[in-house]
Design a protein around this motif. Structure first.
Motif, mmCIF file in Angstrom:
data_model
loop_
_atom_site.group_PDB
_atom_site.id
_atom_site.type_symbol
_atom_site.label_atom_id
_atom_site.label_comp_id
_atom_site.label_asym_id
_atom_site.label_seq_id
_atom_site.Cartn_x
_atom_site.Cartn_y
_atom_site.Cartn_z
ATOM 1 N N HIS A 85 57.622 -46.077 99.079
ATOM 2 C CA HIS A 85 55.927 -46.748 99.173
ATOM 3 C C HIS A 85 55.941 -47.835 99.539
ATOM 4 C CE1 HIS A 85 52.999 -49.098 96.456
ATOM 5 N NE2 HIS A 85 52.658 -47.581 96.683
ATOM 6 N N ASP A 86 56.943 -48.894 99.021
ATOM 7 C CA ASP A 86 57.155 -50.767 99.998
ATOM 8 C C ASP A 86 57.160 -50.035 101.219
ATOM 9 O OD1 ASP A 86 56.800 -51.456 97.602
ATOM 10 O OD2 ASP A 86 59.347 -52.038 98.002
ATOM 11 N N LYS A 89 53.002 -49.628 102.494
ATOM 12 C CA LYS A 89 52.362 -50.656 102.415
ATOM 13 C C LYS A 89 52.216 -51.520 102.939
ATOM 14 C CE LYS A 89 49.924 -50.871 99.017
ATOM 15 N NZ LYS A 89 48.507 -50.344 98.582
ATOM 16 N N ARG A 90 54.099 -51.687 103.747
ATOM 17 C CA ARG A 90 53.396 -52.748 104.639
ATOM 18 C C ARG A 90 53.195 -51.898 106.470
ATOM 19 N NH1 ARG A 90 58.671 -52.709 102.965
ATOM 20 N NH2 ARG A 90 59.476 -51.779 104.504
#
Length: 92
Positions: A85-86, A89-90
């Motif tokens: 997920h991180d 998002k990036r």
């Protein structure tokens, strides 16, 4: 566990987050996911249950009560999902 998962991973979908936070009833999950239909949520929960990520418990009451919770397998995968997920998002 099956070789391929029977659902698509949606990184914005709060099913996983809600279920990881404890046992939830179907109605609680439906209210938490803006715009999801009953059939969409039912299908996703059935697929997650089939893959061993969600436990479904039916209580013999009238009306029937059904509760969902994360399995140990799902909890073990939490760091992987959070990292994915991180990354997502990036790179949106």
């Amino acid at each position: 566990m099956p070789e391929t998962l029977s659902y698509q991973i949606d990184l914005n979908c709060p099913i996983g987050a809600d279920v990881r936070q404890g046992t939830k009833r179907f109605g609680e999950l439906k209210r938490a996911i803006n715009g999801v239909t009953q059939s969409m949520l039912t299908g996703q929960l059935r697929a997650l249950e089939k893959d061993g990520l969600v436990h479904r418990e039916v209580f013999p009451e009238v009306p029937p009560r059904v509760e969902y919770s994360a399995t140990e397998l799902a909890l073990d995968l939490q760091p992987v999902f959070l990292a994915l997920h991180d990354w997502w998002k990036r790179h949106e």
